[in-house]
Design a protein around this motif. Structure first.
Motif, PDB file in Angstrom:
ATOM      1  N   LEU A 137       0.890  -1.196  -0.054  1.00 35.22           N
ATOM      2  CA  LEU A 137       0.011   0.028   0.108  1.00 35.22           C
ATOM      3  C   LEU A 137       0.892   1.166   0.034  1.00 35.22           C
ATOM      4  O   LEU A 137       1.753   1.442   0.888  1.00 35.22           O
ATOM      5  CB  LEU A 137      -0.809   0.036   1.130  1.00 35.22           C
ATOM      6  N   LEU A 138       0.698   2.154  -0.979  1.00 39.09           N
ATOM      7  CA  LEU A 138       1.291   3.478  -0.966  1.00 39.09           C
ATOM      8  C   LEU A 138       0.457   4.639  -0.576  1.00 39.09           C
ATOM      9  O   LEU A 138      -0.600   4.648  -1.075  1.00 39.09           O
ATOM     10  CB  LEU A 138       1.502   3.824  -2.543  1.00 39.09           C
ATOM     11  N   THR A 139       0.688   5.300   0.610  1.00 43.53           N
ATOM     12  CA  THR A 139       0.075   6.060   1.186  1.00 43.53           C
ATOM     13  C   THR A 139       0.649   7.593   1.476  1.00 43.53           C
ATOM     14  O   THR A 139       1.770   7.594   1.550  1.00 43.53           O
ATOM     15  CB  THR A 139      -0.572   5.818   2.583  1.00 43.53           C
ATOM     16  N   GLY A 140      -0.093   8.368   1.278  1.00 47.05           N
ATOM     17  CA  GLY A 140       0.264   9.729   1.401  1.00 47.05           C
ATOM     18  C   GLY A 140       0.108  10.302   2.935  1.00 47.05           C
ATOM     19  O   GLY A 140       0.641  11.497   3.119  1.00 47.05           O
ATOM     20  N   ASN A 141      -0.336   9.611   3.784  1.00 47.05           N
ATOM     21  CA  ASN A 141      -0.939   9.981   5.164  1.00 47.05           C
ATOM     22  C   ASN A 141      -0.333   9.014   5.995  1.00 47.05           C
ATOM     23  O   ASN A 141      -0.392   7.762   5.406  1.00 47.05           O
ATOM     24  CB  ASN A 141      -2.289  10.389   5.163  1.00 47.05           C
ATOM     25  N   ALA A 142      -0.363   9.135   7.318  1.00 47.62           N
ATOM     26  CA  ALA A 142      -0.210   8.107   8.273  1.00 47.62           C
ATOM     27  C   ALA A 142      -1.515   7.734   9.075  1.00 47.62           C
ATOM     28  O   ALA A 142      -1.391   7.689  10.326  1.00 47.62           O
ATOM     29  CB  ALA A 142       0.872   8.404   9.138  1.00 47.62           C
ATOM     30  N   ASP A 143      -2.637   7.553   8.400  1.00 49.34           N
ATOM     31  CA  ASP A 143      -3.923   7.453   9.124  1.00 49.34           C
ATOM     32  C   ASP A 143      -3.910   5.908   9.422  1.00 49.34           C
ATOM     33  O   ASP A 143      -3.982   5.059   8.764  1.00 49.34           O
ATOM     34  CB  ASP A 143      -4.982   7.460   8.021  1.00 49.34           C
ATOM     35  N   VAL A 144      -3.720   5.819  10.868  1.00 47.14           N
ATOM     36  CA  VAL A 144      -3.676   4.342  11.592  1.00 47.14           C
ATOM     37  C   VAL A 144      -5.001   3.554  11.094  1.00 47.14           C
ATOM     38  O   VAL A 144      -4.759   2.450  10.855  1.00 47.14           O
ATOM     39  CB  VAL A 144      -3.366   4.384  12.741  1.00 47.14           C
ATOM     40  N   ARG A 164       3.295  -4.834   3.384  1.00 49.55           N
ATOM     41  CA  ARG A 164       3.980  -3.656   3.899  1.00 49.55           C
ATOM     42  C   ARG A 164       2.974  -2.479   3.249  1.00 49.55           C
ATOM     43  O   ARG A 164       2.558  -2.501   2.407  1.00 49.55           O
ATOM     44  CB  ARG A 164       5.341  -3.745   3.785  1.00 49.55           C
ATOM     45  N   TYR A 165       3.418  -1.241   4.164  1.00 54.78           N
ATOM     46  CA  TYR A 165       2.861   0.086   3.447  1.00 54.78           C
ATOM     47  C   TYR A 165       4.015   0.692   3.562  1.00 54.78           C
ATOM     48  O   TYR A 165       4.938   0.932   4.237  1.00 54.78           O
ATOM     49  CB  TYR A 165       1.641   0.630   4.440  1.00 54.78           C
ATOM     50  N   ILE A 166       3.966   1.914   2.384  1.00 53.07           N
ATOM     51  CA  ILE A 166       5.099   2.705   2.153  1.00 53.07           C
ATOM     52  C   ILE A 166       4.308   3.939   2.159  1.00 53.07           C
ATOM     53  O   ILE A 166       3.548   4.393   1.534  1.00 53.07           O
ATOM     54  CB  ILE A 166       5.744   2.396   0.673  1.00 53.07           C
ATOM     55  N   THR A 167       5.159   5.019   2.722  1.00 51.86           N
ATOM     56  CA  THR A 167       4.652   6.536   2.878  1.00 51.86           C
ATOM     57  C   THR A 167       5.072   7.301   1.539  1.00 51.86           C
ATOM     58  O   THR A 167       6.221   6.940   1.325  1.00 51.86           O
ATOM     59  CB  THR A 167       4.683   7.239   3.958  1.00 51.86           C
ATOM     60  N   LYS A 168       4.486   8.157   1.156  1.00 46.04           N
ATOM     61  CA  LYS A 168       4.722   9.231   0.130  1.00 46.04           C
ATOM     62  C   LYS A 168       5.415  10.338   0.834  1.00 46.04           C
ATOM     63  O   LYS A 168       4.736  10.922   1.893  1.00 46.04           O
ATOM     64  CB  LYS A 168       3.963   9.616  -0.935  1.00 46.04           C
ATOM     65  N   PRO A 169       6.615  11.039   0.434  1.00 44.76           N
ATOM     66  CA  PRO A 169       7.380  10.590  -0.517  1.00 44.76           C
ATOM     67  C   PRO A 169       8.319   9.285  -0.299  1.00 44.76           C
ATOM     68  O   PRO A 169       8.532   9.272   1.071  1.00 44.76           O
ATOM     69  CB  PRO A 169       8.024  11.755  -1.053  1.00 44.76           C
TER      70      PRO A 169
END
Length: 430
Positions: free
Chosen positions: A84-91, A105-110
């Motif tokens: 999952l590629l996400t631009g925020n850290a909404d738990v 896994r999840y990866i945050t932008k950028p």
């Protein structure tokens, strides 16, 4: 475990073209086949036409968000690793993705290119490990089925020869034990330091059982379980077989701790091995209740499993399975004795002390050692004939034929070795 194949396919789904372009440039330089789609529906349509190894999805997209999309990916292509590629850290959203889409896994932008590359590589390596484990499990199931068919065939022959029932039963038992010995060597052929381990464990366990006055039937059951106690490791990658347990952690250690349970599952389909399977499941339990897989303690652990726990650890300490450095026999024995009441049953440790201290008289062997050229047809072997690497050449209680003796002679010539064969007194002359 082999390296990740260059033909692996990565699907990137995002409604922003510049994000897709950046991901395409990153992964193409690493030899992956990169597919891109600008919507979740287009991504799902593509999965209907071809397999994909890794799916990377943005969280926020029109029509369908990343959580719903990855949930659909899990249902339609369960073998695809999901990121999952996400631009925020909404738990909350991330937990939703974990629960519904079962993401890896999840990866945050950028993102950092190096970190992104490592995440994808680790996902592919995990997928390759699962694929290899499935292949080996399928192979084991096939061999298990062949062994079952062989056993059924032997039983049918015994039933058809009622007049020779007693002799046929003896032969069946010997052949079945030989099959188990050969079957138990599957893993040992893949890992040099394990050569002969199962046979040594089974032999020590049998001697401990006799010292503890275990009846003949249960002693034989413990011996068979000793030959098969490591069969649950058949799905391990070669690198994992070579790695000492002390170096394992995390997911690898979790996989290792499932091997006794897996061994039981592999043996349970064979009715003749179900009791042995119970001992295989419990041979990593500790007397203090800190073992696995069931955290049994004290006398709740079957006696045979308590015996196997000591016998297996004693040999593993000497061949570098438990720790990086191998121990001398006296060092391994001291560790075992010092763990009395913690890892091991004090009663079993007491029997082990007597065996290793030499206070137990060696039972006289009613047999003779013979060179191959001294053998004659009709002689019966009294001990297993084992090669230097621990593999079995001929099991005990075999009646020698002219053809067998000729094959042993040819083996000596081919390998430039001298074999010593032990035969029963009634079949030998001094």
């Amino acid at each position: 475990m082999s390296a990740v194949r260059e033909s692996r396919t990565v699907l990137c789904v995002d409604d922003e073209k510049h994000i897709l372009s950046a991901l395409r440039r990153l992964f193409r330089t690493q030899g992956y086949e990169v597919l891109t789609e600008e919507s979740a529906r287009a991504g799902l349509a593509l999965l209907e036409t071809r397999p994909v190894d890794v799916v990377i999805s943005d969280m926020r997209m029109p029509e369908m968000d990343g959580v719903e999309f990855l949930e659909q990916v899990r249902l339609r292509s369960p073998d695809s690793m999901r990121l999952l590629l996400t631009g925020n850290a909404d738990v909350r959203l991330i937990l939703d993705a974990v629960n519904r889409g079962e993401i890896h896994r999840y990866i945050t932008k950028p993102w950092d290119d190096h970190e992104m590359s490592l995440v994808v590589r680790h996902a592919l390596e995990r997928k390759a490990l699962v694929e290899e484990q499935r292949r080996l499990e399928a192979l084991t199931q096939s061999q298990n089925e062949r062994l079952r068919e062989l056993n059924q065939s032997l039983e049918a022959k015994v039933a058809a020869r009622t007049a020779q029932l007693e002799a046929s039963n003896d032969k069946l038992k010997r052949n079945f034990l030989t099959s188990i010995q050969v079957f138990s060597s599957i893993i040992e052929l893949r890992c040099a330091k394990l050569a002969g381990h199962s046979r040594r464990v089974a032999d020590l366990a049998r001697r401990l059982a006799r010292r503890l006055d275990v009846d003949a039937r249960d002693t034989q059951l413990i011996f068979i379980a000793g030959l098969l106690h490591n069969i649950g490791k058949v799905g391990f990658a070669d690198a994992m077989l070579e790695m000492p347990v002390s170096r394992m952690n995390g997911e690898l250690l979790g996989l290792y701790r499932r091997y006794p349970e897996r061994g039981e599952q592999l043996l349970m389909p064979l009715e003749e091995l179900r009791e042995a399977a119970t001992l295989v499941r419990s041979h990593q339990e500790r007397f203090d209740g800190e073992g696995f897989p069931d955290r049994l303690a004290g006398l709740d652990i079957p006696l045979g499993a308590r015996i196997l726990a000591l016998a297996s650890d004693y040999d593993n300490l000497q061949i570098g399975v438990l720790a990086e450095h191998s121990l001398r026999p006296e060092q391994a024995a001291k560790l075992v004795i010092d763990s009395r009441g913690k890892r091991y049953d004090p009663m079993v440790v007491a029997a082990f002390e007597e065996l290793t201290s030499g206070r137990v008289p060696v039972e006289p062997k009613h047999d003779w050692a013979r060179r191959v050229h001294e053998l004659h047809p009709g002689m019966r072997t009294s001990r297993d004939l084992v090669r230097g690497d621990g593999s079995l050449l001929l099991s005990a209680e075999h009646v020698l034929t002219e053809r067998m003796i000729r094959q042993l002679s040819e083996f000596e010539k081919l390998t430039d070795t001298v074999l010593t064969v032990y035969v029963n007194l009634e079949g030998a002359t001094q």
